[in-house]
Motif scaffolding. Structure first.
Motif, short mmCIF file in Angstrom:
data_model
loop_
_atom_site.label_atom_id
_atom_site.label_comp_id
_atom_site.label_asym_id
_atom_site.label_seq_id
_atom_site.Cartn_x
_atom_site.Cartn_y
_atom_site.Cartn_z
N VAL A 118 90.98 73.79 80.34
CA VAL A 118 92.15 73.75 81.21
C VAL A 118 92.56 72.30 81.47
N LEU A 119 91.57 71.43 81.54
CA LEU A 119 91.86 70.04 81.88
C LEU A 119 92.07 69.16 80.65
N ALA A 120 91.86 69.72 79.48
CA ALA A 120 91.88 68.89 78.27
C ALA A 120 93.20 68.14 78.09
N LEU A 121 94.29 68.85 78.24
CA LEU A 121 95.59 68.22 78.01
C LEU A 121 95.90 67.15 79.06
N PRO A 122 95.78 67.48 80.38
CA PRO A 122 96.02 66.43 81.38
C PRO A 122 95.13 65.21 81.18
N VAL A 123 93.86 65.45 80.86
CA VAL A 123 92.94 64.33 80.66
C VAL A 123 93.37 63.50 79.45
N TYR A 124 93.83 64.17 78.41
CA TYR A 124 94.29 63.45 77.22
C TYR A 124 95.46 62.54 77.56
N LEU A 125 96.44 63.10 78.30
CA LEU A 125 97.63 62.31 78.67
C LEU A 125 97.26 61.14 79.57
N LEU A 126 96.33 61.40 80.49
CA LEU A 126 95.85 60.36 81.40
C LEU A 126 95.18 59.23 80.62
N ALA A 127 94.31 59.63 79.70
CA ALA A 127 93.58 58.64 78.90
C ALA A 127 94.55 57.85 78.03
N GLN A 128 95.57 58.53 77.51
CA GLN A 128 96.56 57.85 76.68
C GLN A 128 97.32 56.81 77.48
N THR A 129 97.75 57.20 78.68
CA THR A 129 98.50 56.29 79.56
C THR A 129 97.65 55.06 79.92
N LEU A 130 96.37 55.30 80.16
CA LEU A 130 95.48 54.20 80.55
C LEU A 130 94.97 53.42 79.35
N GLY A 131 95.34 53.86 78.15
CA GLY A 131 94.89 53.17 76.94
C GLY A 131 93.41 53.31 76.69
N LEU A 132 92.84 54.45 77.09
CA LEU A 132 91.39 54.63 76.96
C LEU A 132 90.99 55.51 75.78
N LEU A 133 91.99 56.04 75.03
CA LEU A 133 91.65 56.94 73.92
C LEU A 133 90.76 56.24 72.91
N ASP A 134 89.80 57.04 72.38
CA ASP A 134 88.90 56.52 71.35
C ASP A 134 88.02 55.37 71.85
N THR A 135 87.57 55.46 73.13
CA THR A 135 86.62 54.47 73.66
C THR A 135 85.39 55.21 74.20
N HIS A 136 84.28 54.45 74.35
CA HIS A 136 83.10 55.03 74.99
C HIS A 136 83.42 55.42 76.43
N LEU A 137 84.18 54.53 77.09
CA LEU A 137 84.42 54.67 78.53
C LEU A 137 85.05 56.01 78.89
N VAL A 138 86.02 56.45 78.07
CA VAL A 138 86.73 57.67 78.44
C VAL A 138 85.78 58.87 78.43
N LEU A 139 84.87 58.91 77.46
CA LEU A 139 83.92 60.03 77.43
C LEU A 139 82.89 59.91 78.55
N ILE A 140 82.46 58.67 78.83
CA ILE A 140 81.51 58.47 79.93
C ILE A 140 82.12 58.97 81.23
N LEU A 141 83.39 58.60 81.47
CA LEU A 141 84.05 59.00 82.71
C LEU A 141 84.22 60.50 82.81
N ILE A 142 84.66 61.13 81.74
CA ILE A 142 84.91 62.58 81.82
C ILE A 142 83.59 63.35 81.92
N TYR A 143 82.56 62.87 81.21
CA TYR A 143 81.26 63.56 81.32
C TYR A 143 80.66 63.38 82.71
N LEU A 144 80.94 62.22 83.30
CA LEU A 144 80.46 61.95 84.65
C LEU A 144 81.04 62.98 85.64
N THR A 145 82.33 63.30 85.46
CA THR A 145 82.95 64.28 86.35
C THR A 145 82.26 65.64 86.23
N PHE A 146 81.80 65.95 85.04
CA PHE A 146 81.12 67.25 84.88
C PHE A 146 79.66 67.19 85.32
#
Lengths: 272, 363
Positions: A118-146
């Protein structure tokens, strides 16, 4: 007589459960050691000459090694951060009364109620806006939320089981709030912290959906790498199974190491 | 000035009043015991002195310093918990040293103080063990040791012996008394056990439902209980009570009528005689140890029906019924076999009859 019968039933049940849970692993490991003709044989062959060809193939492929490294970095960072942030939060929830405590508690749990997709698309758009796509940080952050809710959840329960007299004794001994957490709750909460660390690590290690959505080539995690062998034209089962075996190994070693701390009765002798 | 002063202290949890305007004081070096049934607020009061419970109203001062809202550690008190509350992951030595480490005491000083406390409590050989490797009595000693090393102004004990078996309990009781004598420090001790209170205390504070019922020396409370509650609580077995009617009296005596008295009446000497109205009800208190089986001729006596006797070895606890159905306890030396319903004559000393008014207050 009946006790012996009971033991037999117990034993048979145990074997069935073990067979059910371990068979996929057995199948994965043996398949990774079969050559292509044995792999596709029908009925399946049980006796075969093992080969390490698939392993040679994947270890020669720099993509696999680097993907395991990416996974290690992400899973370790996530787990450490989840413990560092989650354990103090759990202590606060376990021992302090404050306004909105039950709401906060529910909010932590409710994070796990949402289906990740459900959150995949919003998270993708958020990560794109923040320029975080394809980085370690984006996965660390999203896994942290879970993972944070799990850590907070398990550790709160663990900390609640520590007798509050210990905290009072420490207060009388002159320990500050932080030292009470650091010197009393943390060492006594090790079993809960170990369990939540294992959950956190396994989740981050195996996660496929967000890894697939949020990364491209720079940060490809191990599960993504394994599935990337499947193309429209071929299904290299041996290679996929060998990769699977290699992926499962680190997390198994981690779980075995940490499980030594998952002991009961750590607070024995504190009271009575 | 009193060393420990509790002034009009109130504790409320929401609408629930736990401590109701309690005032008391203790001199330096005194051993004060809070005693009362469970739920009377004695532990809460102790925890307020320690600083573990907020004070709703009133003041607490220790050694001339107002500490009502001071952090527990800054009050220089040490507490021994009912559950011992030892840190399970630390050795005995680390448990005892923890407070000193927190206070940043130099290491040689810590070593010295821990060794000294261990010697006093005879736990030197246990210093490297973990709490789970200790017996209940040893854990209790470590908990006391942890209090001693900090050299506090005030020792607080919260029912420290209630988890021990009977033999160990009396042994530790003697040790705590000796510790108090040797250290000469002020101690406040909470218990529901009146024997502990009687044997340890310089002064006893009897609490009921958050209120002080009486404060006094053990002898005071035994000899001159302020009311039937204190009279019943102090002394073992419990004091017997008879509801009697005042029929007559002089300036120094009252004549009480009750069907249990031989002849239906007894004359009791009391200075309060002029203040008691004739025809009024009083409660006569009789301690089981002041009653004797087989009353002599002419003395004051009760005529009872035997129920049964419990053999205590050197003495017996005899239960007998009054004509109106109350059961009285008599402590009699020697072994007795009492058949149910057998008539018993029990001698009492009129000078040792306690008198209380209708509301239970001592006359």
């Amino acid at each position: 007589m009946s006790m012996r019968f009971g033991r037999v039933i117990h034993f048979v049940g145990l074997i069935l459960v073990l067979a059910f849970t371990l068979f996929p692993f057995f199948w994965m490991v043996t398949s990774s050691l079969k050559d292509q003709s044995d792999l596709l044989a029908s009925p399946p062959v049980w006796l075969f000459t093992p080969t390490l060809d698939h392993y040679r193939e994947i270890f020669e492929d720099p993509k696999i090694i680097s993907s395991v490294m990416h996974s290690l970095i992400i899973a370790t960072s996530t787990t450490l951060l989840a413990i560092v942030l989650g354990a103090p939060a759990a202590y606060a929830l376990a021992r302090f009364e404050f306004r909105g405590k039950s709401d906060l508690w529910f909010w932590f749990i409710s994070n796990r109620m949402i289906s990740p997709i459900v959150l995949a698309l919003p998270v993708y758009l958020l990560a794109q806006t923040l320029g975080l796509l394809d980085t370690h940080l984006v996965l660390i952050l999203i896994y942290l939320t879970f993972n944070l809710p799990i850590v907070v959840w398990i550790c709160t329960d663990q900390f609640r089981s520590i007798p509050s007299e210990l905290e009072q004794a420490a207060r009388l001994d002159g320990a500050s709030q932080f030292l009470i957490f650091w010197r009393i709750y943390l060492p006594l909460g090790v079993p809960g912290i170990a369990v939540s660390a294992i959950f956190s690590f396994i989740f981050s290690w195996n996660e496929l959906l967000y890894a697939l959505v949020l990364t491209r080539r720079a940060v490809q995690t191990a599960p993504v790498a394994a599935t990337s062998f499947m193309s429209g034209y071929e299904l290299p089962w041996g290679k996929i199974m060998a990769t699977g075996t290699v992926i499962v190994l680190p997390v198994t070693i981690f779980a075995l190491l940490v499980s030594r701390h998952m002991v009961r009765g750590l607070t024995m002798g504190a009271t009575k | 000035m009193a060393f420990l002063k509790i002034d009009d202290v109130v504790k409320r949890y929401g609408d629930h009043l736990v401590i109701d305007r309690v005032s008391l004081s203790a001199e330096k070096g005194e051993f004060v015991v809070f005693v009362g049934p469970s739920g009377c607020g004695k532990s809460t009061l102790l925890r307020m002195i320690a600083g573990l419970e907020e004070v709703t109203d009133g003041n607490i001062s220790i050694d001339g310093h107002l500490v009502t809202h001071v952090e527990p550690a800054a009050r220089q008190v040490a507490m021994v918990f009912q559950s011992y509350a030892l840190y399970p992951h630390m050795s005995v030595k680390e448990n005892m040293a923890f407070g000193l480490v927190m206070a940043k005491t130099p290491k040689p000083e810590i070593e010295k103080r821990v060794a000294n406390a261990a010697r006093i409590l005879q736990i030197e050989q246990l210093l490297d063990r973990k709490p789970r490797q200790l017996s209940g009595g040893q854990r209790q000693r470590v908990a006391i040791g942890r209090a001693i090393v900090r050299d506090p102004k005030l020792f607080l004990f919260d029912e420290p012996l209630s988890n021990l078996d009977a033999e160990l309990r009396s042994q530790m009781r003697v040790e705590i008394a000796r510790l108090h004598r040797d250290l000469g420090v002020t101690m406040v001790y909470v218990t529901h056990d009146q024997i502990e209170a009687m044997t340890l205390a310089d002064r006893i504070v009897v609490l009921r439902a958050g209120k002080v019922e009486q404060i006094g020396t053990p002898t005071d409370l035994y000899e001159r209980p302020a009311n039937t509650f204190v009279a019943g609580f102090i002394g073992s077995p419990k004091m017997n009570f008879l509801e009697a009617t005042v029929t007559d009296g002089t300036d120094h005596t009252l004549t009480l009528s009750h069907p249990a008295f031989v002849g239906g009446a007894a004359t009791i000497p009391t200075h309060a005689a002029p203040r008691v109205s004739r025809g009024g009800k009083v409660r006569a208190g009789l301690r089981p140890e002041h009653m004797a089986l087989g009353g002599g001729q002419g003395g004051t006596a009760l005529s009872l029906a035997g129920e049964f006797a419990e053999n205590l070895g050197g003495a017996s606890q005899v239960y007998a019924q009054t004509p109106d159905g109350d059961t009285l306890t008599i402590l009699a030396p020697g072994r007795h076999v009492i058949d149910k319903g057998v008539p018993l004559t029990v001698a009492i000393d009129p000078a040792r009859v306690y008198l209380f008014d209708d509301a239970g207050r001592a006359i």
